[in-house]
Enzyme design. Sequence first.
Site, PDB file in Angstrom:
ATOM      1  N   ASP A   1       6.107   4.038   4.979  1.00 39.02           N
ATOM      2  CA  ASP A   1       6.876   2.994   5.652  1.00 39.02           C
ATOM      3  C   ASP A   1       6.770   1.663   4.891  1.00 39.02           C
ATOM      4  O   ASP A   1       7.342   0.668   5.283  1.00 39.02           O
ATOM      5  CB  ASP A   1       6.459   2.830   7.122  1.00 39.02           C
ATOM      6  CG  ASP A   1       4.978   2.550   7.295  1.00 39.02           C
ATOM      7  OD1 ASP A   1       4.216   2.826   6.345  1.00 39.02           O
ATOM      8  OD2 ASP A   1       4.588   2.065   8.369  1.00 39.02           O
ATOM      9  N   HIS A   2       6.025   1.674   3.785  1.00 36.92           N
ATOM     10  CA  HIS A   2       5.934   0.483   2.947  1.00 36.92           C
ATOM     11  C   HIS A   2       6.446   0.720   1.522  1.00 36.92           C
ATOM     12  O   HIS A   2       6.727  -0.224   0.799  1.00 36.92           O
ATOM     13  CB  HIS A   2       4.498  -0.040   2.908  1.00 36.92           C
ATOM     14  CG  HIS A   2       4.070  -0.643   4.204  1.00 36.92           C
ATOM     15  ND1 HIS A   2       4.056  -1.997   4.438  1.00 36.92           N
ATOM     16  CD2 HIS A   2       3.697  -0.056   5.370  1.00 36.92           C
ATOM     17  CE1 HIS A   2       3.673  -2.226   5.680  1.00 36.92           C
ATOM     18  NE2 HIS A   2       3.439  -1.066   6.267  1.00 36.92           N
TER      19      HIS A   2
ATOM     20  N   HIS B   1       6.482  -6.418  11.861  1.00 35.82           N
ATOM     21  CA  HIS B   1       5.894  -5.099  12.010  1.00 35.82           C
ATOM     22  C   HIS B   1       5.165  -4.985  13.357  1.00 35.82           C
ATOM     23  O   HIS B   1       3.990  -4.662  13.421  1.00 35.82           O
ATOM     24  CB  HIS B   1       4.892  -4.876  10.855  1.00 35.82           C
ATOM     25  CG  HIS B   1       4.782  -3.454  10.438  1.00 35.82           C
ATOM     26  ND1 HIS B   1       3.951  -2.575  11.040  1.00 35.82           N
ATOM     27  CD2 HIS B   1       5.409  -2.752   9.462  1.00 35.82           C
ATOM     28  CE1 HIS B   1       4.057  -1.382  10.459  1.00 35.82           C
ATOM     29  NE2 HIS B   1       4.942  -1.468   9.494  1.00 35.82           N
TER      30      HIS B   1
ATOM     31  N   HIS C   1       0.831  -1.202   0.000  1.00 36.32           N
ATOM     32  CA  HIS C   1       0.000   0.000   0.000  1.00 36.32           C
ATOM     33  C   HIS C   1       0.862   1.247   0.000  1.00 36.32           C
ATOM     34  O   HIS C   1       2.081   1.170   0.091  1.00 36.32           O
ATOM     35  CB  HIS C   1      -0.999  -0.015   1.157  1.00 36.32           C
ATOM     36  CG  HIS C   1      -0.367   0.014   2.511  1.00 36.32           C
ATOM     37  ND1 HIS C   1       0.193  -1.096   3.091  1.00 36.32           N
ATOM     38  CD2 HIS C   1      -0.202   1.020   3.405  1.00 36.32           C
ATOM     39  CE1 HIS C   1       0.668  -0.780   4.289  1.00 36.32           C
ATOM     40  NE2 HIS C   1       0.436   0.500   4.500  1.00 36.32           N
TER      41      HIS C   1
ATOM     42  N   HIS D   1      -7.450  -1.162   5.467  1.00 35.05           N
ATOM     43  CA  HIS D   1      -6.342  -0.306   5.899  1.00 35.05           C
ATOM     44  C   HIS D   1      -6.351   1.071   5.248  1.00 35.05           C
ATOM     45  O   HIS D   1      -6.646   2.057   5.906  1.00 35.05           O
ATOM     46  CB  HIS D   1      -5.006  -0.991   5.693  1.00 35.05           C
ATOM     47  CG  HIS D   1      -3.865  -0.233   6.283  1.00 35.05           C
ATOM     48  ND1 HIS D   1      -3.793   0.038   7.627  1.00 35.05           N
ATOM     49  CD2 HIS D   1      -2.773   0.339   5.719  1.00 35.05           C
ATOM     50  CE1 HIS D   1      -2.693   0.736   7.855  1.00 35.05           C
ATOM     51  NE2 HIS D   1      -2.056   0.935   6.723  1.00 35.05           N
TER      52      HIS D   1
ATOM     53  N   GLU E   1       1.340  -8.666   9.629  1.00 33.09           N
ATOM     54  CA  GLU E   1       1.733  -7.538  10.464  1.00 33.09           C
ATOM     55  C   GLU E   1       1.162  -7.773  11.850  1.00 33.09           C
ATOM     56  O   GLU E   1       0.215  -8.543  12.023  1.00 33.09           O
ATOM     57  CB  GLU E   1       1.174  -6.223   9.897  1.00 33.09           C
ATOM     58  CG  GLU E   1      -0.342  -6.140   9.953  1.00 33.09           C
ATOM     59  CD  GLU E   1      -0.840  -4.820  10.513  1.00 33.09           C
ATOM     60  OE1 GLU E   1      -0.091  -4.177  11.266  1.00 33.09           O
ATOM     61  OE2 GLU E   1      -1.977  -4.444  10.214  1.00 33.09           O
TER      62      GLU E   1
ATOM     63  N   HIS F   1       1.495   3.787   2.043  1.00 33.14           N
ATOM     64  CA  HIS F   1       2.165   4.431   3.167  1.00 33.14           C
ATOM     65  C   HIS F   1       3.675   4.374   2.983  1.00 33.14           C
ATOM     66  O   HIS F   1       4.213   3.371   2.535  1.00 33.14           O
ATOM     67  CB  HIS F   1       1.768   3.750   4.489  1.00 33.14           C
ATOM     68  CG  HIS F   1       0.443   4.242   5.006  1.00 33.14           C
ATOM     69  ND1 HIS F   1      -0.338   3.496   5.844  1.00 33.14           N
ATOM     70  CD2 HIS F   1      -0.208   5.397   4.798  1.00 33.14           C
ATOM     71  CE1 HIS F   1      -1.448   4.175   6.124  1.00 33.14           C
ATOM     72  NE2 HIS F   1      -1.388   5.335   5.493  1.00 33.14           N
TER      73      HIS F   1
ATOM     74  N   ASP G   1      -0.290  -4.144   5.738  1.00 33.44           N
ATOM     75  CA  ASP G   1      -1.143  -3.722   6.851  1.00 33.44           C
ATOM     76  C   ASP G   1      -2.579  -3.994   6.453  1.00 33.44           C
ATOM     77  O   ASP G   1      -2.951  -3.768   5.311  1.00 33.44           O
ATOM     78  CB  ASP G   1      -0.954  -2.230   7.134  1.00 33.44           C
ATOM     79  CG  ASP G   1       0.429  -1.962   7.732  1.00 33.44           C
ATOM     80  OD1 ASP G   1       1.121  -2.948   8.061  1.00 33.44           O
ATOM     81  OD2 ASP G   1       0.804  -0.781   7.859  1.00 33.44           O
TER      82      ASP G   1
END
Lengths: 658, 599
Positions: free
Chosen positions: B71-72, B413, B67, B156, B202, B69, B177
């Site tokens: 952090d991904h 995670h 996705h 998410h 996660e 975000h 996530d």
Amino acid sequence: FFQYCLSGHPTLPCNVLKFKSTTIMLDCGLDMTSTLNFLPLPLVQSPRLSKLPGWVLKDGSTFLDKELKECSGHVFVDSVPEFCLPETELLDLSTVDVILISNYHCMMALPYITEYTGFTGTVYATEPTVQIGRLLMEELVNSIERVPKAQSASMWKNKEVQRLLPAPLKDAVEVSMWRKCYTMPEVNAALSKIQLVGYSQKIELFGAVQVTPLSSGYALGSSNWIIQSHYEKVSYVSGSSLLTTHPQPMDQASLKNSDVLILTGLTQIPTANPDGMVGEFCSNLAMTVRNGGNVLVPCYPSGVIYDLLECLYQYIDSAGLSNVPFYFISPVANSSLEFSQIFAEWLCHNKQTKVYLPEPPFPHAELIQTNKLKHYPSIHGDFSNDFKQPCVVFTGHPSLRFGDVVHFMELWGKSSLNTVIFTEPDFSYLDALAPYQPLAMKCVYCPIDTRLNFIQVSKLLKEVQPLHVVCPEQYTQPPPTQSHRTDLMIDCQPPPMSYRRAEVLTLPYKRRYEKIEIMPELADSLVPLEIKPGISLATVSAMLHTKDNKHVLQLPPKPPQPPASKKRKRVSDDVPECKPLKPLLSGSIPVDQFVQTLEKHGFSDVKVEDTAKGHIVLLQEAETLIQIEEDSTHIICDNDEPLRVKLRDLVLKFLQKF
Amino acid sequence: LVFLLLGPGAGQDVGRSCILVSIAGKNVMLDCGMHMGYNDDRRFPDFSYITQNGRLTDFLDCVIISHFHLDHCGALPYFSEMVGYDGPIYMTHPTKAICPILLEDYRKITVDKKGETNFFTSQMIKDCMKKVVAVHLHQTVQVDEELEIKAYYAGHVLGAAMFQIKVGCESVVYTGDYNMTPDRHLGAAWIDKCRPDLLISESTYATTIRDSKRCRERDFLKKVHETVERGGKVLIPVFALGRAQELCILLETFWERMNLKAPIYFSTGLTEKANHYYKLFITWTNQKIRKTFVQRNMFEFKHIKAFDRAFADNPGPMVVFATPGMLHAGQSLQIFRKWAGNEKNMVIMPGYCVQGTVGHKILSGQRKLEMEGRQILEVKMQVEYMSFSAHADAKGIMQLIRQAEPRNVLLVHGEAKKMEFLKQKIEQEFHVSCYMPANGETTTIFTNPSIPVDISLGLLKRETAIGLLPDVKKPKLMHGTLIMKDNSFRLVSPEQALKELGLAEHQLRFTCRVHIQDPRKEHETVLRVYNHLKGVLKDYSVQHLPDGSITVESILIQATAHSEDQGTKVLLVSWTYQDEELGSYLTSLLKKGLPQSTS
């Protein structure tokens, strides 16, 4: 492997495939050309239509004059329009396991199948297909239900009576099968049986068959289907297009290596070039409006209309039409325009890129924003206040038998300033116009059919190389009106197998293999033997488990311990239980080495005689004779089991087991 | 099957996700995240593990992004353009649309505002996105002949997906996530019973079983409402996409219902655009929004208007959504500075804040902040924290495991202690192994796949036909020959195997002379033998042929008189090797002689 053909209409197919142990219906097209035999349903009472004379037989009898009306030499049924359903008698439709839908035009008979035949299976279709299909059905139901008609004609359907009628009524097929339109509750019930799928999604049916929809390039969410097991592949091609319009391009590569390719839904106007037709559409539209006339475009609420609006978007300013209002009238006009903007993933690359910006993929959003395009659920209400002429009206139904189009035909038909432009290819425009004759308005025929033409088909077939092609019989000969055009038919080797309504075809392929899984424990126990370079063999003795059409091989259970029975052992207890399970043998026995081996094992009096085909080895003392030939060995001995077993094992040393 | 985590990656840490999976010889990288808590090299994953042995493109078969975000996906341009990767990158359509915008936004903050160098450029983001292949939900994407991937809905955020990676019979599911309960704008994650060898989940909220969403929502609305009632201003720092839309829908419906008049603003920039993405990708939202969008598009807000910076000084109550979410820069920080001094006002932090940000400072209780120019900002406004981030809680994780039925579970995670608790719970309830590797640790999981082979239909049918019992489900013993050639496995009947290999069968036959004491005439002896065999071998086909011989199945028995002894008859019992057991049995049976009682 059979194919049951339930529809004779090549672009509105309905076939049932028996594939392995599953029964799969491919599309459920509804033949609406039957409605052309009916009088139009006017939304507002039409004096002209209500004054049409009743039809009188040649002998003067008038018993049909309530049911049949005459207009400009044609005879029409004065009744609620009816549709020609797919064949329901050819096989028990309650046995259908799944229905695969290829595009929204090919699902219009769905409520008749799912609600009337005892069908209990699942329907598979893509999300745009379902959403737009629902809109088409809603529009259809709405435009028929809002004009309640008391009369339902049935007398003319009597075989004896039908014989007396003029063409085309006389020749109408299966009139007893014609049915009135379904209702919204039936539509909702039918649609609730649909499971949504995405392109290239592999769907397992009963563990035996896998079906996969592929993009077919024809309409939003339109698909072709692959129906396959591990060893057989049937491709179902229905309504495909190689032109770049709004939908995602056709996936051709995945159709390769098919055993059978079922080909339906080719263009209905093989001689017309869609691009040329769009050009003609625009210029005719502009000319009419410039002369102060109105333009009527009978159309479906989704599909080609998006492309037409896009062309007009680019065209109107340059053609000086910026001030001409465009009206889109349909109970589902708003929904259709909204839905078109949310299926980014199903659109061609250009439109997808726009969504990433983010902008609406279709420019009709801008036409609406700038008030150039207005949409209304019907001619009543807001529309009557806003209505300004000259204008352009997009409305249904293309058959001109029901929907708001009937009103505009009556309203504008008398003036030669106005033009009706036919773009939808499903109905003959002359037949559609027949109940409105005599007409003063101009009629322009610009059929836009983006589906495959015969040149594209022959290229496609060369590309994907199916072993067999199956198609409706119409595609195996030139069109009846152009019998010299041998280029307007499918040309392939071997020649296609053709089908017609109510026929059952046996599909030509043979299965030779099936998938089976060897469990890891069994795999570990196998002893492969290299027979030839690169080829190894292993004998397998295992338990075969079959469940849900999946086969699994496991280690055989350990032989059970003989039961510690106290009973006197009877002879029969020793009878071998299993079938003898010795492997096959192969190879040959070299006599010299065999004799040496015998001597090594203590046979001292070995004598060898040559025969025509081989040798005889004699063990004189043991009164034993061993005939050795190229492909056989025969041991003839006394009933001395230890001796026989010893000789057997010595022979086996020279042979390979399978 | 080998599994490995990269650098300070996604192991027992919520910082960033970047996982490398090797499955049946294929290498797949799952996510390529950036750590928001670092400002140096540590923010990107360390790819030297791969690059020391050659190029990324040669090593990796594909990259999957779950996705948008950061952090991904934040390290993606660094990975593809600076380290160098030219293979395919897979993500869903909404992720593909939104990801470059967030990357560019982040790049601007880092490079243009903070003046950092050695960061990826706008052009790099564009070039990187050219390598992206968009996937549909449930579409089986054939990466190459053996490797296939499939996306499942994850909730998410818009476009979030879980991915199944499959090679032959072996498969891994990576959840990214996900959220197992639908919220105001997204649906719940869903996966079919795909029984992967490994489920990588996660575990951000590994131990929490969160109080119901409704409670949190009510709490949020109450706080906003109270502040507005007493004439205060509410600041909600958000990221442009995700929670912002959910909270907007929440406030919009609340304002409608309560007939409130205080203005709600959404800070300009990304946000209008963001709402547009939600409108165009409405098929990715939840059932309710999708069903009603023609009548009323939930992302066309009536009460929420675009914000102008001059509005911040307007008197009277208002609610403002402003970016960014951690109060570290931009508009949200500007507004915060203006409003912080008034105790009537309130700031609501709806998500996690990284250390070092103003958001983190005020959440940890700091009330005197040093701003640039040594200026001290005293925070008198109320500070509230309210978690609205959509991760699965322990219950949700268990639910997903129940759905997918994996053979092994691996938690990433999350925080080590919480993961340990969940691990025990999973092992207890599902009896599967559960792993929780640390960053950079390699986990190896052995799978024991069954081997698919092709069986000739002839053999299969023969074997099913032998079972005369109507009970088809009963397992049957079957025999065949497995031909292994160029990696293809085919199971055929032994006869066919011989034929295919061009080998002739070698027939091995035995003929045994059995001496029987019987003074009767030959044909009478034969009849006695026949009756005897028939009596003993009830389940076998025993036949007396017109030429005087007897057959038992395919074994032939002929009688001749002994050349010397009239009282002895010689039975010639003849069988092939395939009938060895029965033949051997028959000779020993006949050797015992015929029963006396037989007349």
